[in-house]
Design a protein around this motif. Structure first.
Motif, mmCIF file in Angstrom:
data_model
loop_
_atom_site.group_PDB
_atom_site.id
_atom_site.type_symbol
_atom_site.label_atom_id
_atom_site.label_comp_id
_atom_site.label_asym_id
_atom_site.label_seq_id
_atom_site.Cartn_x
_atom_site.Cartn_y
_atom_site.Cartn_z
ATOM 1 N N TYR A 31 22.271 25.036 -40.835
ATOM 2 C CA TYR A 31 23.298 24.028 -40.629
ATOM 3 C C TYR A 31 22.697 22.878 -39.833
ATOM 4 O O TYR A 31 22.029 23.110 -38.821
ATOM 5 C CB TYR A 31 24.495 24.604 -39.875
ATOM 6 N N TYR A 33 23.192 18.717 -38.262
ATOM 7 C CA TYR A 33 24.199 17.777 -37.791
ATOM 8 C C TYR A 33 23.523 16.512 -37.273
ATOM 9 O O TYR A 33 22.389 16.544 -36.795
ATOM 10 C CB TYR A 33 24.988 18.377 -36.614
ATOM 11 N N TYR A 35 24.696 13.475 -34.487
ATOM 12 C CA TYR A 35 25.630 12.963 -33.492
ATOM 13 C C TYR A 35 25.058 11.658 -32.968
ATOM 14 O O TYR A 35 23.865 11.392 -33.081
ATOM 15 C CB TYR A 35 25.768 13.934 -32.319
ATOM 16 N N VAL A 43 29.123 11.965 -26.423
ATOM 17 C CA VAL A 43 28.430 12.306 -27.663
ATOM 18 C C VAL A 43 29.488 12.477 -28.753
ATOM 19 O O VAL A 43 30.477 13.197 -28.574
ATOM 20 C CB VAL A 43 27.623 13.608 -27.477
ATOM 21 N N PHE A 91 21.307 11.836 -32.168
ATOM 22 C CA PHE A 91 20.804 13.188 -31.969
ATOM 23 C C PHE A 91 20.992 14.010 -33.239
ATOM 24 O O PHE A 91 22.060 14.006 -33.848
ATOM 25 C CB PHE A 91 21.546 13.887 -30.832
ATOM 26 N N SER A 95 21.841 24.676 -36.295
ATOM 27 C CA SER A 95 22.328 25.976 -35.838
ATOM 28 C C SER A 95 22.005 27.041 -36.877
ATOM 29 O O SER A 95 21.942 26.753 -38.082
ATOM 30 C CB SER A 95 23.831 25.933 -35.540
ATOM 31 N N PRO A 96 21.819 28.276 -36.396
ATOM 32 C CA PRO A 96 21.546 29.378 -37.319
ATOM 33 C C PRO A 96 22.847 29.918 -37.913
ATOM 34 O O PRO A 96 23.926 29.449 -37.561
ATOM 35 C CB PRO A 96 20.907 30.432 -36.399
ATOM 36 N N SER A 100 27.653 32.518 -34.608
ATOM 37 C CA SER A 100 28.014 31.730 -33.438
ATOM 38 C C SER A 100 28.080 30.265 -33.838
ATOM 39 O O SER A 100 27.961 29.928 -35.008
ATOM 40 C CB SER A 100 26.960 31.913 -32.352
ATOM 41 N N ASN A 101 28.282 29.417 -32.878
ATOM 42 C CA ASN A 101 28.190 27.975 -33.114
ATOM 43 C C ASN A 101 27.263 27.362 -32.082
ATOM 44 O O ASN A 101 27.575 26.346 -31.484
ATOM 45 C CB ASN A 101 29.569 27.322 -33.071
ATOM 46 N N GLU A 102 26.098 28.001 -31.880
ATOM 47 C CA GLU A 102 25.138 27.474 -30.933
ATOM 48 C C GLU A 102 24.320 26.404 -31.627
ATOM 49 O O GLU A 102 23.482 26.712 -32.478
ATOM 50 C CB GLU A 102 24.230 28.598 -30.432
ATOM 51 N N GLN A 103 24.565 25.163 -31.288
ATOM 52 C CA GLN A 103 23.844 24.049 -31.875
ATOM 53 C C GLN A 103 22.773 23.585 -30.893
ATOM 54 O O GLN A 103 23.057 23.356 -29.717
ATOM 55 C CB GLN A 103 24.808 22.912 -32.212
ATOM 56 N N PHE A 104 21.587 23.429 -31.426
ATOM 57 C CA PHE A 104 20.442 23.027 -30.620
ATOM 58 C C PHE A 104 20.088 21.591 -30.978
ATOM 59 O O PHE A 104 19.909 21.267 -32.154
ATOM 60 C CB PHE A 104 19.268 23.967 -30.860
ATOM 61 N N PHE A 105 19.989 20.772 -29.959
ATOM 62 C CA PHE A 105 19.814 19.344 -30.146
ATOM 63 C C PHE A 105 18.363 18.915 -29.982
ATOM 64 O O PHE A 105 17.617 19.475 -29.175
ATOM 65 C CB PHE A 105 20.668 18.575 -29.128
ATOM 66 N N GLY A 106 18.002 17.882 -30.731
ATOM 67 C CA GLY A 106 16.711 17.245 -30.542
ATOM 68 C C GLY A 106 16.756 16.256 -29.392
ATOM 69 O O GLY A 106 17.814 16.029 -28.799
ATOM 70 N N PRO A 107 15.605 15.638 -29.086
ATOM 71 C CA PRO A 107 15.512 14.715 -27.960
ATOM 72 C C PRO A 107 16.161 13.359 -28.226
ATOM 73 O O PRO A 107 16.378 12.588 -27.292
ATOM 74 C CB PRO A 107 14.009 14.560 -27.748
#
Lengths: 114, 111
Positions: A31, A33, A35, A43, A91, A95-96, A100-107
């Motif tokens: 998944y 995204y 932002y 955000v 950004f 997410s895997p 869950s809905n753990e979204q990991f953001f780039g810099p």
């Protein structure tokens, strides 16, 4: 530890020009995204993408915006004709599919439209 | 009424103090609750993630969700100067859904 990467870190463009912002999500994530964060503001969600198609888009994501996953690793955001108000941090997140809905953001990419 | 409300601060506390950060929200359908930390001009970094109500602890950080009050909290114990950042509360309706962020609270830990 795997992480989301984004290029460029800073993009300066003239109003009316096209820009492409690039992201490499975490490799086993499905998944994706985009932002954005205008300076001093919260955000905001732009678009989500799954299985090679847009899942959801916000009101901000109008016809000037598009997203693409051109290969197995990159995820891009294109703005066709930039406006002054597009100046913001953009950004990418991923997410895997772990339930869950753990979204990991780039810099982020800082876009400055002149 | 805004969807997610968060006091922007700044909040200044001495090193070693317990920090309490809070958010309220209006949509009772939110199920997933997150706290992100953001350093200046950097991307949000996921700190804590909670599904539905309850507490979750990870090292010096504890997240609490009270769905009946529509109120979430983040506690930081033994605060350090390196904890100085903006803390964003965030939530979503369902798995893989867009995240709705609060505006963030700027935290300063004074040495």
């Amino acid at each position: 530890e795997p992480e989301v990467t984004q290029t460029p870190s800073h993009q300066v463009t003239q109003m009316g020009q096209e820009v492409i912002l690039r992201c490499v999500p975490i490799s086993n994530h499905l998944y994706f995204y985009w932002y954005r964060q205008i300076l001093g503001q919260k955000v905001e969600f732009l678009v989500s993408f799954y299985n090679n198609e847009i899942s959801e888009k916000s009101e901000i994501f109008d016809d000037q915006f598009s997203v693409e996953r051109p290969d197995g690793s990159n995820f891009t955001l294109k703005i066709r004709s930039t406006k002054l108000e597009d100046s913001a941090m953009y950004f990418c997140a991923s997410s895997p599919t772990s339930g869950s809905n753990e979204q990991f953001f780039g810099p982020g990419t800082r876009l400055t439209v002149l | 009424q805004k969807e997610v409300e968060q006091d922007p601060g700044p909040l200044s506390v001495p090193e070693g103090a317990i920090v309490s950060l809070n958010c309220t929200y209006s949509n009772s359908a939110f199920q997933y609750f997150m706290w992100y930390r953001q350093y200046s001009r950097k991307g949000p970094e996921l700190l804590m993630y909670t599904y539905s109500s309850g507490n979750k602890e990870d090292g010096r950080f504890t997240a609490q969700v009270d769905k009946s009050s529509k109120y979430i909290s983040l506690f930081i114990r033994d605060s350090q100067p390196s904890d100085s950042a903006t803390y964003l509360c965030a939530m979503s309706l369902y798995r893989d859904d867009k995240i709705i962020f609060g505006k963030g609270t700027r935290l300063h830990i004074l040495p």
